[in-house]
Scaffold this active site. Structure first.
Site, mmCIF file in Angstrom:
data_model
loop_
_atom_site.group_PDB
_atom_site.id
_atom_site.type_symbol
_atom_site.label_atom_id
_atom_site.label_comp_id
_atom_site.label_asym_id
_atom_site.label_seq_id
_atom_site.Cartn_x
_atom_site.Cartn_y
_atom_site.Cartn_z
ATOM 1 C CG ASN A 10 -1.687 1.265 1.402
ATOM 2 O OD1 ASN A 10 -1.851 2.021 0.444
ATOM 3 N ND2 ASN A 10 -2.186 1.514 2.607
ATOM 4 C CD1 TRP A 11 3.546 1.206 -2.912
ATOM 5 C CD2 TRP A 11 3.382 2.356 -4.821
ATOM 6 N NE1 TRP A 11 4.263 0.545 -3.863
ATOM 7 C CE2 TRP A 11 4.180 1.225 -5.049
ATOM 8 C CE3 TRP A 11 3.137 3.224 -5.888
ATOM 9 C CZ2 TRP A 11 4.740 0.936 -6.292
ATOM 10 C CZ3 TRP A 11 3.678 2.949 -7.129
ATOM 11 C CH2 TRP A 11 4.480 1.821 -7.330
ATOM 12 C CE LYS A 12 0.484 3.452 4.779
ATOM 13 N NZ LYS A 12 0.249 3.529 6.180
ATOM 14 C CG HIS A 95 -5.783 1.733 5.240
ATOM 15 N ND1 HIS A 95 -5.298 2.679 6.115
ATOM 16 C CD2 HIS A 95 -4.762 0.875 4.996
ATOM 17 C CE1 HIS A 95 -4.028 2.405 6.372
ATOM 18 N NE2 HIS A 95 -3.677 1.307 5.709
ATOM 19 C CD GLU A 97 -2.689 5.453 6.859
ATOM 20 O OE1 GLU A 97 -2.721 5.527 5.623
ATOM 21 O OE2 GLU A 97 -1.691 5.020 7.486
ATOM 22 C CD GLU A 167 -3.606 -2.938 7.160
ATOM 23 O OE1 GLU A 167 -2.490 -3.213 6.756
ATOM 24 O OE2 GLU A 167 -4.160 -1.870 6.927
ATOM 25 N N GLY A 173 2.065 2.010 11.036
ATOM 26 C CA GLY A 173 3.002 3.132 11.010
ATOM 27 C C GLY A 173 3.603 3.457 12.368
ATOM 28 C CB SER A 213 4.905 -1.633 12.063
ATOM 29 O OG SER A 213 4.318 -0.404 12.368
ATOM 30 N N GLY A 234 2.669 -1.290 4.327
ATOM 31 C CA GLY A 234 2.630 0.128 3.982
ATOM 32 C C GLY A 234 4.028 0.652 3.737
ATOM 33 N N GLY A 235 4.595 1.310 4.758
ATOM 34 C CA GLY A 235 5.904 1.969 4.631
ATOM 35 C C GLY A 235 6.978 1.121 3.966
HETATM 36 C C1 PEP Z 1 -0.873 -0.038 5.874
HETATM 37 O O1 PEP Z 1 -0.898 1.123 5.521
HETATM 38 O O2 PEP Z 1 -1.767 -0.810 5.504
HETATM 39 C C2 PEP Z 1 0.215 -0.497 6.733
HETATM 40 C C3 PEP Z 1 0.220 -1.735 7.151
HETATM 41 O O3 PEP Z 1 1.186 0.443 7.017
HETATM 42 P P1 PEP Z 1 2.612 0.191 7.721
HETATM 43 O O4 PEP Z 1 3.166 -1.085 7.147
HETATM 44 O O5 PEP Z 1 3.417 1.387 7.330
HETATM 45 O O6 PEP Z 1 2.368 0.093 9.192
#
Ligand code: PEP
Length: 258
Positions: A10-12, A95, A97, A167, A173, A213, A234-235
């Protein structure tokens, strides 16, 4: 039963179209021998160039959100049909966010879920509890409600087209990762809920991913768990070499499981 394995990036709100195609070019040779299905949820403007670039490769391109209406006077929004036409195959819904920053409710996510299925986009439904909910022992109650309301009145034969992602909001994050045992316990609970809502056979066929994370080192133990069928990253997905490393570790470590 053997379920599909997924690695979803997930590039956000990161990467221009140019950066997206450069990324895929770097990624492709690195994942040539990897085992999971590799999905990339890219920004809207990168869907068309990325899907064109990834055509006839193993990488699948999708979106991170959509509106629930077919079309309409909704300034700044995007419809499922537009995503589909641009080349998206799936869409992330619910999600954390979106739930937290953009105040999306279970009801809104439910409507988006229905629309995604109508528009032939595979929904990746995210569910997860906040730290406060976890600490007050409400994890199962919150997850059940998120799942139940998303699937409300959705025909069973359509509902099982989805991928489910656990999640925990406290892990997104933040650098905090659920231990494999904690994640497995929640995934097993989610599978029981799916079984009650859709029947055991369908529930057993739905892949449930973990997200929060996630780093390459975490793959080994997590995907070895019985009910963890992949990861949503994500990140760490922003660097193609890191994503490829996750894919390769994934392959090694799931050989015995599946
Ligand atoms: C996400 O945005 O779905 C996610 C899991 O982010 P991160 O890996 O950065 O915690």
């Amino acid at each position: 039963m053997a379920r599909e394995l997924y690695l979803v990036g997930n590039w956000k709100m990161y990467k221009t179209s140019r950066e997206a195609t450069d990324y895929i070019q770097t990624l492709l040779p690195l994942i040539a021998k990897s085992k999971p299905n590799v999905f990339l949820a890219v920004p809207y403007t990168s869907i068309a160039p990325a899907s064109q670039f990834a055509k006839e490769t193993s990488v699948v391109i999708g979106a991170q959100n959509m509106n629930d209406a077919r079309e309409g006077a909704f300034t700044g929004e995007i419809a499922g049909l537009m995503l589909k036409e641009a080349g998206a195959s799936f869409v992330i819904l619910g999600h954390s966010e979106r739930r937290q920053i953009f105040h999306e409710t279970n009801e809104m996510i439910h409507k988006k879920f229905i629309r995604a299925l109508q528009d032939d986009l595979q929904p990746i439904l995210c569910v997860g509890e906040t730290l406060e909910e976890k600490d007050s022992g409400k994890t199962e109650e919150v997850l059940l409600e998120q799942l139940r309301s998303a699937l409300d009145r959705v025909p069973k034969e359509d509902a099982n087209k989805m991928i489910l992602a656990y999640e925990p909001v406290w892990a997104i994050g933040t650098g905090l990762v659920a231990t494999p045992k904690i994640a497995q316990k929640v995934h097993a609970f989610l599978r029981t809920c799916l079984s009650e809502l859709l029947g055991k056979r369908k529930a057993d066929a739905i892949s449930i991913l973990y997200g929060g994370s996630f780093k390459p080192d975490h793959v080994f133990e997590l995907v070895a768990e019985k009910d963890i069928d992949g990861v949503l990253v994500g990140g760490a997905s922003l660097d193609p070499k890191t994503l490829a490393l996750i894919a390769m570790n994934f392959s090694k470590n799931t050989q015995e499981k599946k």
